[in-house]
Design an enzyme around this catalytic site. Sequence first.
Site, PDB file in Angstrom:
ATOM      1  N   GLN A  11     -18.114  24.244 -45.235  1.00 35.60           N
ATOM      2  CA  GLN A  11     -17.059  24.096 -46.101  1.00 35.60           C
ATOM      3  C   GLN A  11     -16.865  22.623 -46.477  1.00 35.60           C
ATOM      4  O   GLN A  11     -17.461  21.783 -45.769  1.00 35.60           O
ATOM      5  CB  GLN A  11     -15.626  24.829 -45.714  1.00 35.60           C
ATOM      6  CG  GLN A  11     -15.417  24.114 -44.344  1.00 35.60           C
ATOM      7  CD  GLN A  11     -14.582  25.080 -43.498  1.00 35.60           C
ATOM      8  OE1 GLN A  11     -14.007  26.048 -43.934  1.00 35.60           O
ATOM      9  NE2 GLN A  11     -14.843  24.924 -42.041  1.00 35.60           N
ATOM     10  N   GLU A  23     -13.614  27.462 -32.763  1.00 38.50           N
ATOM     11  CA  GLU A  23     -13.644  27.057 -34.308  1.00 38.50           C
ATOM     12  C   GLU A  23     -15.186  26.855 -34.597  1.00 38.50           C
ATOM     13  O   GLU A  23     -15.950  26.048 -34.174  1.00 38.50           O
ATOM     14  CB  GLU A  23     -12.986  25.631 -34.201  1.00 38.50           C
ATOM     15  CG  GLU A  23     -13.013  24.926 -35.368  1.00 38.50           C
ATOM     16  CD  GLU A  23     -12.766  25.582 -36.697  1.00 38.50           C
ATOM     17  OE1 GLU A  23     -13.452  25.842 -37.677  1.00 38.50           O
ATOM     18  OE2 GLU A  23     -11.327  25.881 -36.734  1.00 38.50           O
ATOM     19  N   ASP A  58      -7.544  22.036 -36.690  1.00 36.65           N
ATOM     20  CA  ASP A  58      -6.462  20.707 -36.735  1.00 36.65           C
ATOM     21  C   ASP A  58      -5.992  20.530 -35.160  1.00 36.65           C
ATOM     22  O   ASP A  58      -5.302  19.278 -35.076  1.00 36.65           O
ATOM     23  CB  ASP A  58      -5.410  20.961 -37.617  1.00 36.65           C
ATOM     24  CG  ASP A  58      -4.527  22.165 -37.311  1.00 36.65           C
ATOM     25  OD1 ASP A  58      -3.664  22.245 -36.475  1.00 36.65           O
ATOM     26  OD2 ASP A  58      -4.881  23.391 -38.262  1.00 36.65           O
ATOM     27  N   HIS A  97       3.034  25.611 -36.641  1.00 40.70           N
ATOM     28  CA  HIS A  97       2.488  25.723 -35.118  1.00 40.70           C
ATOM     29  C   HIS A  97       3.385  26.096 -34.551  1.00 40.70           C
ATOM     30  O   HIS A  97       3.219  26.745 -33.281  1.00 40.70           O
ATOM     31  CB  HIS A  97       2.002  24.294 -34.867  1.00 40.70           C
ATOM     32  CG  HIS A  97       0.562  23.925 -35.572  1.00 40.70           C
ATOM     33  ND1 HIS A  97       0.555  22.601 -36.281  1.00 40.70           N
ATOM     34  CD2 HIS A  97      -0.408  24.691 -35.892  1.00 40.70           C
ATOM     35  CE1 HIS A  97      -0.868  22.436 -36.916  1.00 40.70           C
ATOM     36  NE2 HIS A  97      -1.226  23.621 -36.505  1.00 40.70           N
ATOM     37  N   ASP A 112      -5.637  31.723 -35.741  1.00 38.22           N
ATOM     38  CA  ASP A 112      -5.160  30.422 -36.435  1.00 38.22           C
ATOM     39  C   ASP A 112      -6.271  30.305 -37.519  1.00 38.22           C
ATOM     40  O   ASP A 112      -7.217  29.279 -37.533  1.00 38.22           O
ATOM     41  CB  ASP A 112      -4.810  29.415 -35.832  1.00 38.22           C
ATOM     42  CG  ASP A 112      -4.272  28.103 -36.583  1.00 38.22           C
ATOM     43  OD1 ASP A 112      -4.024  28.337 -37.790  1.00 38.22           O
ATOM     44  OD2 ASP A 112      -4.103  27.131 -35.995  1.00 38.22           O
ATOM     45  N   SER A 113      -6.524  31.145 -38.479  1.00 39.03           N
ATOM     46  CA  SER A 113      -7.578  31.152 -39.358  1.00 39.03           C
ATOM     47  C   SER A 113      -7.354  30.513 -40.779  1.00 39.03           C
ATOM     48  O   SER A 113      -5.998  30.465 -41.174  1.00 39.03           O
ATOM     49  CB  SER A 113      -8.106  32.535 -39.627  1.00 39.03           C
ATOM     50  OG  SER A 113      -7.276  33.490 -40.415  1.00 39.03           O
ATOM     51  N   ASP A 120      -7.578  31.409 -45.151  1.00 33.56           N
ATOM     52  CA  ASP A 120      -7.352  32.807 -45.681  1.00 33.56           C
ATOM     53  C   ASP A 120      -8.747  33.786 -45.550  1.00 33.56           C
ATOM     54  O   ASP A 120      -9.832  33.112 -45.332  1.00 33.56           O
ATOM     55  CB  ASP A 120      -7.228  32.510 -47.263  1.00 33.56           C
ATOM     56  CG  ASP A 120      -5.900  31.683 -47.313  1.00 33.56           C
ATOM     57  OD1 ASP A 120      -5.080  31.713 -46.738  1.00 33.56           O
ATOM     58  OD2 ASP A 120      -5.689  30.884 -48.479  1.00 33.56           O
TER      59      ASP A 120
END
Length: 776
Positions: free
Chosen positions: A522, A597, A577, A553, A648-649, A651
């Site tokens: 990305q 991740e 993050d 968070h 915690d993705s 979209d």
Amino acid sequence: MMDHSKTPLLTELVRYAKEDITSFDVPGHKRGNSLEELRELWSDMALKMDVNSSKRVDNLSHPTGVIQEAETLLADAFHSDNAYMLVNGSTSGVQYMIMSALEHGDKILLPRNVHKSAINALILAGAKPVFIEPEIDYEYGIVNGVSVKSVLHALDLNSDVKAILIINPTYFGATSDLKQIIDIGHSRGIPVLVDQAHGAHFSFHPDLPTNAALLGADLVTLSLHKTGGALTQASVLLHNDGIITKNRVRSTINLFQTTSASYLLMCSIDVARKKLVLEGQERFKKLLNLTRKAKEEINSIKGLKCITQDSYRNGVGVFDYDELKLVVKVSDLGMSGFKVYDMLAEEYKIQIELAEPNVILAIISLGDNEDTIRTLIDALRDISDRYYGKLPKLETDISVALKNPKMVMTPREAYYHPKRIISIHDASGLISGESIMIYPPGIPLCIPGELISTELIQHYLYLKSEGTITINDDDDPYIIKVVDRSLEENLMDLWYTENHQEDTKFSIKVQEHIHSEKSEFQQIDFFRSETFGTFFTLDGYMMVTEKDEFIYHDMITHVSMAVNPNIKKVLIIGGGDGGTAREVLRYPGVEVVDMVEIDERVVRLCQQYLPLTASKLDQDKRLTLYFEDGLKFVQEADEGYYDLILVDSTDPIGPGEGLFTVAFYNNCSRVLSEEGILINQHESPYYASYAHEMKRAHSKIKETFPISKVYQFHMPTYPSGHWLFGFASKKYDPIKDIKADEWNKLGIETKYYNTDLHVGCFMLPTYVKKQLDNEE
């Protein structure tokens, strides 16, 4: 039963040309009177047959006579309801298909290895491409068809798709499971368009793949000049009545097609159809036998390897295979396909279709015979005798050319956007404003709106060094047009802007663009602003700001911990993050945190530019980082191991799209303990496009977990500001089972979450409740 021995257009045109007619219409050469040189080369008859439309010889735009009769025979020959002669090649046919099926803003599902004509049609139509990843053969270095699974997955993520375009066959002869894809499309009211440019011969022998029109495709384009025996540029568009009307197709064709169609080309279509129907089966039988023997012989030559149907069909990206495509791997000779291509042309006077880094492609068609095929085999054997074992095997990394680049803007947006011209060497990380391709085959390496990577530039320069023919907008092949964001409204070089909807934008004035890079997965950018501090985006979408990250968070973490403060083993999917891991690791009772991740660059850059958010990454022995696909990680995790999974993705697009499927949620349920909890990023209920994803995610989770609820929070920098999480569990009800006193005794200091808010956040607005009660 139609009489395919007839050639109505050719017959009438010959009769017309033989008459003693004084011409005062166009073309201006007046039956060859001013083209003496061509008359001598082509004959007097050929020039007399180059005529203009008239009542006598009919009109291609509105046929009522001999052209109509010829097109009726075409439709019968190719098993379609209607057929249209084309005189501008399948380039026009592909464009007519897309323009007939779509309106401005519509989405179309298609593989990225489409011909440039499809990309140009997207620009004209203003359509939004949803690219399917085709199946890849890394040994030969070629792209094959698409799997049914990948089509279903793409449709699952894009239920608003208005058309599907399939390449059948690919340039190298692979076909997809087209019947099943057509049935899937039609079951959803979606037309299926087929670029069968290289399969005009499919109807005429049972050992060849099945013609798409016979399988029920709505529109099919055939290059009759490629494999059907007609003159160059002669093609056919087939149409089956149903989702797309005949009137729509005809009006679209007439919008773009010349009003001065070549009768020479149309006559070649008439003759080619006759020969295919009457002679095709016998002639293709001979050609198939010759080609099979040729492949056996080539595979016995040292350093060469040729694709054969039986060994190559796998039912996925190669559902069936066109045996008349001769794909020969030559890289084991120590030479690229480009080198062998040039050698065949210059030293052996043999012109093959194309070359790639590892292979060459020769097309066997009606004009071939035992002698022509023998000439090619003998030349390949001679090249092997000269070079095999004398050069090291060639190992070229072609992966960058086979994978889908990242798309940031639609092709139309990028094409019409202000651009600047720069050296191709300086284009990494920028958005292409044009298509760059190698011809043949005319499949773009990059198209308008895609990010240009360093790897793509290197591959392009490699192709140039091999002497390939490159096509781009500038005469200089080392110059490229890129989107110039400095000329956007409101001085966009000083503003970060995200389109929340087509008519709604969110902007933050930027003090500094700190960092920009294109990772393997990305586009990653970091900015600094006065109001929000440092923030970062992925593919242009807001992820985290220093100002409001605590809201997200807090709410992804503490809701579940207040329901079960005894959670010990936690799995975080995404969260590069570091904010979610930071909050989880504040609990002393947590023993294990596995964070998965897919993109390591996100983690490392957040450690550099968002140190407070990423403060616990690599700093707490309880945390283990895994840089891999979260979907695969969950599939392989032990049953019942985790007490909490936090999704915690991003979209449900790009790297995050696989985390919104039933299969993923089923695996989450499997790896959770009997007291396990799943928290899922649930999108927004406000804008229709986001609400659709929210409802789909919730419906899938409800299928999997006995307890499934939704809670809300308010995030200033996310679209609409109104955002949701999903809470799912095998045991705990998030409202009834909250352990407020126990959690408060832990003394976890928060900025947003508290146990009073906990209960209230599950009290949803009426419009959200109605959406959840009426899931699609």
